[in-house]
Design a protein around this motif. Structure first.
Motif, PDB file in Angstrom:
ATOM      1  N   ALA A 182      49.355  54.023  45.625  1.00  0.00           N
ATOM      2  CA  ALA A 182      50.492  54.062  44.707  1.00  0.00           C
ATOM      3  C   ALA A 182      50.449  52.873  43.763  1.00  0.00           C
ATOM      4  CB  ALA A 182      51.795  54.066  45.500  1.00  0.00           C
ATOM      5  N   VAL A 183      50.070  51.692  44.298  1.00  0.00           N
ATOM      6  CA  VAL A 183      49.959  50.498  43.465  1.00  0.00           C
ATOM      7  C   VAL A 183      48.860  50.689  42.428  1.00  0.00           C
ATOM      8  CG1 VAL A 183      49.394  48.048  43.463  1.00  0.00           C
ATOM      9  CG2 VAL A 183      50.850  48.967  45.258  1.00  0.00           C
ATOM     10  N   GLU A 184      47.712  51.279  42.850  1.00  0.00           N
ATOM     11  CA  GLU A 184      46.610  51.512  41.921  1.00  0.00           C
ATOM     12  C   GLU A 184      47.045  52.448  40.795  1.00  0.00           C
ATOM     13  OE1 GLU A 184      43.119  52.847  43.947  1.00  0.00           O
ATOM     14  OE2 GLU A 184      43.115  51.166  45.339  1.00  0.00           O
ATOM     15  N   ARG A 185      47.784  53.513  41.150  1.00  0.00           N
ATOM     16  CA  ARG A 185      48.244  54.441  40.121  1.00  0.00           C
ATOM     17  C   ARG A 185      49.176  53.740  39.138  1.00  0.00           C
ATOM     18  NH1 ARG A 185      48.887  58.056  44.352  1.00  0.00           N
ATOM     19  NH2 ARG A 185      51.152  57.960  44.242  1.00  0.00           N
ATOM     20  N   HIS A 186      50.049  52.881  39.687  1.00  0.00           N
ATOM     21  CA  HIS A 186      50.970  52.129  38.827  1.00  0.00           C
ATOM     22  C   HIS A 186      50.175  51.233  37.873  1.00  0.00           C
ATOM     23  CE1 HIS A 186      54.496  49.862  37.571  1.00  0.00           C
ATOM     24  NE2 HIS A 186      53.802  48.748  37.824  1.00  0.00           N
ATOM     25  N   ASN A 187      49.151  50.537  38.405  1.00  0.00           N
ATOM     26  CA  ASN A 187      48.332  49.660  37.569  1.00  0.00           C
ATOM     27  C   ASN A 187      47.580  50.446  36.508  1.00  0.00           C
ATOM     28  OD1 ASN A 187      49.167  47.485  39.078  1.00  0.00           O
ATOM     29  ND2 ASN A 187      47.320  47.377  40.330  1.00  0.00           N
ATOM     30  N   LEU A 188      47.041  51.606  36.897  1.00  0.00           N
ATOM     31  CA  LEU A 188      46.331  52.447  35.937  1.00  0.00           C
ATOM     32  C   LEU A 188      47.269  52.931  34.839  1.00  0.00           C
ATOM     33  CD1 LEU A 188      43.940  54.777  37.987  1.00  0.00           C
ATOM     34  CD2 LEU A 188      43.290  53.173  36.185  1.00  0.00           C
ATOM     35  N   ARG A 189      48.456  53.341  35.246  1.00  0.00           N
ATOM     36  CA  ARG A 189      49.417  53.852  34.268  1.00  0.00           C
ATOM     37  C   ARG A 189      49.761  52.754  33.263  1.00  0.00           C
ATOM     38  NH1 ARG A 189      52.435  55.958  37.723  1.00  0.00           N
ATOM     39  NH2 ARG A 189      51.640  58.091  37.647  1.00  0.00           N
ATOM     40  N   ALA A 190      49.957  51.539  33.753  1.00  0.00           N
ATOM     41  CA  ALA A 190      50.255  50.413  32.853  1.00  0.00           C
ATOM     42  C   ALA A 190      49.070  50.140  31.927  1.00  0.00           C
ATOM     43  CB  ALA A 190      50.589  49.167  33.670  1.00  0.00           C
ATOM     44  N   ALA A 191      47.849  50.194  32.488  1.00  0.00           N
ATOM     45  CA  ALA A 191      46.659  49.906  31.685  1.00  0.00           C
ATOM     46  C   ALA A 191      46.433  50.961  30.612  1.00  0.00           C
ATOM     47  CB  ALA A 191      45.432  49.815  32.591  1.00  0.00           C
ATOM     48  N   MET A 192      46.803  52.206  30.919  1.00  0.00           N
ATOM     49  CA  MET A 192      46.556  53.301  29.974  1.00  0.00           C
ATOM     50  C   MET A 192      47.700  53.529  29.002  1.00  0.00           C
ATOM     51  SD  MET A 192      44.664  56.249  32.222  1.00  0.00           S
ATOM     52  CE  MET A 192      43.247  55.893  33.256  1.00  0.00           C
ATOM     53  N   SER A 193      48.789  52.840  29.204  1.00  0.00           N
ATOM     54  CA  SER A 193      49.933  53.005  28.317  1.00  0.00           C
ATOM     55  C   SER A 193      49.545  52.630  26.887  1.00  0.00           C
ATOM     56  CB  SER A 193      51.092  52.127  28.794  1.00  0.00           C
ATOM     57  OG  SER A 193      52.175  52.240  27.903  1.00  0.00           O
ATOM     58  N   GLY A 194      49.762  53.544  25.951  1.00  0.00           N
ATOM     59  CA  GLY A 194      49.438  53.284  24.550  1.00  0.00           C
ATOM     60  C   GLY A 194      47.990  53.527  24.179  1.00  0.00           C
ATOM     61  N   VAL A 195      47.177  53.935  25.160  1.00  0.00           N
ATOM     62  CA  VAL A 195      45.759  54.202  24.896  1.00  0.00           C
ATOM     63  C   VAL A 195      45.616  55.605  24.303  1.00  0.00           C
ATOM     64  CG1 VAL A 195      43.509  54.597  26.006  1.00  0.00           C
ATOM     65  CG2 VAL A 195      44.920  52.630  26.680  1.00  0.00           C
ATOM     66  N   SER A 196      44.782  55.732  23.280  1.00  0.00           N
ATOM     67  CA  SER A 196      44.584  57.045  22.661  1.00  0.00           C
ATOM     68  C   SER A 196      43.280  57.694  23.096  1.00  0.00           C
ATOM     69  CB  SER A 196      44.617  56.919  21.134  1.00  0.00           C
ATOM     70  OG  SER A 196      43.681  55.942  20.705  1.00  0.00           O
ATOM     71  N   THR A 197      42.245  56.882  23.368  1.00  0.00           N
ATOM     72  CA  THR A 197      40.932  57.414  23.744  1.00  0.00           C
ATOM     73  C   THR A 197      40.399  56.617  24.931  1.00  0.00           C
ATOM     74  OG1 THR A 197      40.519  57.999  21.435  1.00  0.00           O
ATOM     75  CG2 THR A 197      38.614  57.978  22.894  1.00  0.00           C
TER      76      THR A 197
END
Length: 239
Positions: free
Chosen positions: A2-17
């Protein structure tokens, strides 16, 4: 997780490609699937995924089978991706340089079918071209596959001959002992990974890594220059 998913979601926020490259680890498949799920959740519709050539053929090789599963997910879920399928990296030869120069043998049991070895710099450049192409397209582009291969398809004997030429002395190819190969690898990697590499070497021998018609021309056109050669790569790493 769950922590990894949260970190991934934060890292991908605003990413287009997204460029997705997963290391060869025991949980590679799970990591890739979660990354793509999160990308889908945050609305990323432009993806470049680094798979491997013949993922659909080397079905008993764990890290190939995992990449094949990821390709199936991309297709079945309608994700928009370029799926890059590289052959054997010339850069692997850096790990055997000391054995070649010190013992006069080319130790990789790569077989007699041939591998269309590619320079990792060419892989990176094609990946960058595809990332920019997808990023700049007005709409998400359909999924496409690109085999990433080098200009020459080389056997173990071919590789040894090129090392011989570059070094100016005889380099032998002792053959295709995959059991010994696995045993040697166990000295510096986990046993599961050494086994994985042995299975890969056995598929090198039974199937090779053979380009499809037009692969080299397609890459040459994409890069706007010739692909880097194995001979030049060897000459560079021996210095």
């Amino acid at each position: 997780m769950a922590v990894e998913r949260h970190n991934l979601r934060a890292a991908m926020s605003g990413v287009s490609t997204l460029f997705l490259l997963n290391g060869v680890v025991a949980e590679e498949f799970t990591q890739a699937v979660i990354a793509l799920n999160v990308a889908r959740e945050v609305g990323i519709e432009r993806i470049v995924y680094l798979s491997v050539i013949h993922s659909d053929v080397y079905v008993n090789v764990p890290h190939f089978a995992g990449k094949f599963g990821v390709e199936r997910m991309i297709e079945a879920m309608g994700l928009h991706a370029t799926i890059l399928r590289p052959a054997y990296f010339m850069d692997n030869e850096i790990t055997v340089k000391d054995v070649v120069t010190g013992y006069g043998i080319y130790p990789m049991p790569i077989g007699d079918k041939g591998l269309a070895m590619i320079d990792a710099r060419d892989v990176g450049e094609v990946a960058a071209i595809e990332l920019i192409r997808r990023e700049q397209a007005p709409q998400p582009l359909p999924t496409t596959y690109i085999n990433l291969v080098g200009p020459d398809t080389l056997t173990g004997a071919d590789a040894a001959a090129i090392w011989s030429d570059v070094l100016g002395r005889e380099i032998a190819f002792p053959g295709n002992d995959t059991a010994g190969f696995e045993q040697n690898l166990r000295a510096f990697m986990p046993s599961w990974m050494a086994y994985d590499m042995r299975q890969m070497a056995e598929r090198f021998q039974s199937d090779g890594m053979i380009p499809e018609a037009g692969d080299v021309d397609r890459l040459t056109a994409l890069l706007g220059r010739p692909l880097r050669t194995y001979r030049d790569h060897v000459a560079q790493i021996v210095g």
